[in-house]
Design a protein around this motif. Structure first.
Motif, PDB file in Angstrom:
ATOM      1  N   PHE A 278     -48.223  38.210  -0.333  1.00  0.00           N
ATOM      2  CA  PHE A 278     -47.819  37.127  -0.141  1.00  0.00           C
ATOM      3  C   PHE A 278     -49.560  36.331   0.193  1.00  0.00           C
ATOM      4  CE2 PHE A 278     -44.165  38.400   1.423  1.00  0.00           C
ATOM      5  CZ  PHE A 278     -42.981  37.209   0.425  1.00  0.00           C
TER       6      PHE A 278
ATOM      7  N   PHE B  15     -38.837  31.548  -5.291  1.00  0.00           N
ATOM      8  CA  PHE B  15     -39.052  31.860  -5.272  1.00  0.00           C
ATOM      9  C   PHE B  15     -39.415  33.003  -6.531  1.00  0.00           C
ATOM     10  CE2 PHE B  15     -40.186  31.567  -0.637  1.00  0.00           C
ATOM     11  CZ  PHE B  15     -41.458  31.662  -0.439  1.00  0.00           C
TER      12      PHE B  15
ATOM     13  N   TYR C 184     -39.837  32.733   2.145  1.00  0.00           N
ATOM     14  CA  TYR C 184     -39.472  34.094   1.423  1.00  0.00           C
ATOM     15  C   TYR C 184     -38.173  33.850   2.281  1.00  0.00           C
ATOM     16  CZ  TYR C 184     -38.039  37.912  -0.971  1.00  0.00           C
ATOM     17  OH  TYR C 184     -37.268  38.951  -1.938  1.00  0.00           O
TER      18      TYR C 184
ATOM     19  N   LYS D 242     -45.732  32.747   5.319  1.00  0.00           N
ATOM     20  CA  LYS D 242     -45.633  32.000   3.581  1.00  0.00           C
ATOM     21  C   LYS D 242     -43.916  32.886   3.388  1.00  0.00           C
ATOM     22  CE  LYS D 242     -46.793  29.467   0.436  1.00  0.00           C
ATOM     23  NZ  LYS D 242     -45.919  28.592  -0.037  1.00  0.00           N
TER      24      LYS D 242
ATOM     25  N   SER E 137     -41.979  36.311  -8.251  1.00  0.00           N
ATOM     26  CA  SER E 137     -42.740  36.354  -8.048  1.00  0.00           C
ATOM     27  C   SER E 137     -42.919  37.147  -6.557  1.00  0.00           C
ATOM     28  CB  SER E 137     -43.315  35.185  -7.366  1.00  0.00           C
ATOM     29  OG  SER E 137     -43.037  34.388  -6.344  1.00  0.00           O
TER      30      SER E 137
ATOM     31  N   ASP F 232     -52.111  37.145  -1.657  1.00  0.00           N
ATOM     32  CA  ASP F 232     -52.670  36.469  -3.235  1.00  0.00           C
ATOM     33  C   ASP F 232     -51.868  35.390  -3.369  1.00  0.00           C
ATOM     34  OD1 ASP F 232     -54.182  38.586  -3.795  1.00  0.00           O
ATOM     35  OD2 ASP F 232     -52.660  40.145  -5.334  1.00  0.00           O
ATOM     36  N   MET F 233     -50.732  34.840  -2.858  1.00  0.00           N
ATOM     37  CA  MET F 233     -49.278  33.787  -3.602  1.00  0.00           C
ATOM     38  C   MET F 233     -50.738  32.784  -3.141  1.00  0.00           C
ATOM     39  SD  MET F 233     -46.084  33.552  -2.706  1.00  0.00           S
ATOM     40  CE  MET F 233     -45.859  35.021  -3.328  1.00  0.00           C
TER      41      MET F 233
END
Length: 230
Positions: A134, A108, A101, A97, A111, A136-137
């Motif tokens: 990332f 993104f 980004y 992830k 965030s 948590d994302m």
């Protein structure tokens, strides 16, 4: 593993990404010893460095095959990994992830703090703030796309060469044909020393015969617990 024509699971050709380097992260210099020499922190960094390279190559080749459209994790239905321990699998999906980004920060929005772009690659491997962002994302994505492949890795621990394929068997056991047919499985294989490859499978037809013959849930339930002395 049987390989042949008309397989229910097939390779997506032309998108494989591989990476190799000489690294003494997990090796056995003393052949008379039962145990290898392990540098845990180096091994994790090696794993992530290999993942970076393989994912970037895979993404570039995928884009060439699909009219230039960039690859990101939204384009795979499941992601499976070599699993030395399952926290490493979560870290790896979060790392991909992060790579998405870096490829397209604008997508993104707000965030991710812009300071993440200032990190060097080596800094990013150990930067806890960006890893938490990332990590948590990906929580919902991880539960849907990765967690179903961890039944056996959680029950058996590290099976080394076999671990990616215990993940594949786990996914087949945990998901129905309806949830698997026509889906893309992104695969990451890794071995210390080191060599790694990322590729993807497509599930073309029913895998019920694999699910039935492996019968892993029943076989796990039938285990007998014994002490080390026994």
């Amino acid at each position: 593993m049987l390989i042949g024509p008309k397989a229910p699971i097939s390779f997506e050709r032309g998108v494989r990404g591989s990476y190799m380097e000489h690294a003494y992260d997990f090796y056995k210099p003393n052949l008379s010893s039962e145990y290898p020499v392990v540098d845990g922190h180096l091994s994790i960094t090696c794993y992530l460095r290999a993942l970076d390279s393989c994912y970037n190559i895979y993404s570039q080749r995928f884009a060439k095959q699909h009219g230039g459209a960039p690859f990101d994790l939204s384009k795979t239905d499941y992601a499976l990994f070599h699993s030395p321990f399952t926290k490493m699998v979560r870290k790896s999906y979060a790392r991909m992830k992060h790579l998405d980004y870096l490829q397209n920060p604008e997508s993104f929005g707000d965030s991710v703090p812009r300071e993440v772009l200032d990190l060097t690659v080596e800094q990013s491997y150990t930067d806890r703030a960006s890893q938490k962002i990332f990590g948590d994302m990906i929580k919902e994505e991880y539960d849907a796309k990765v967690a179903p492949s961890l039944l056996l890795p959680k029950q058996l621990g590290n099976t080394y060469t076999a671990s990616l394929y215990t993940g594949l068997l786990s996914l087949i056991a945990e998901r129905s044909d309806e949830q698997l047919v026509d889906k893309r499985l992104l695969m990451f294989s890794y071995g210390s020393g080191l060599a790694a490859t990322q590729w993807s499978f497509k599930v073309n037809s029913s895998v019920e015969h694999i699910r039935a013959k492996s019968d892993i849930k029943a076989r796990l339930a039938a285990r007998t617990e014994v002490s080390p002395e026994e």
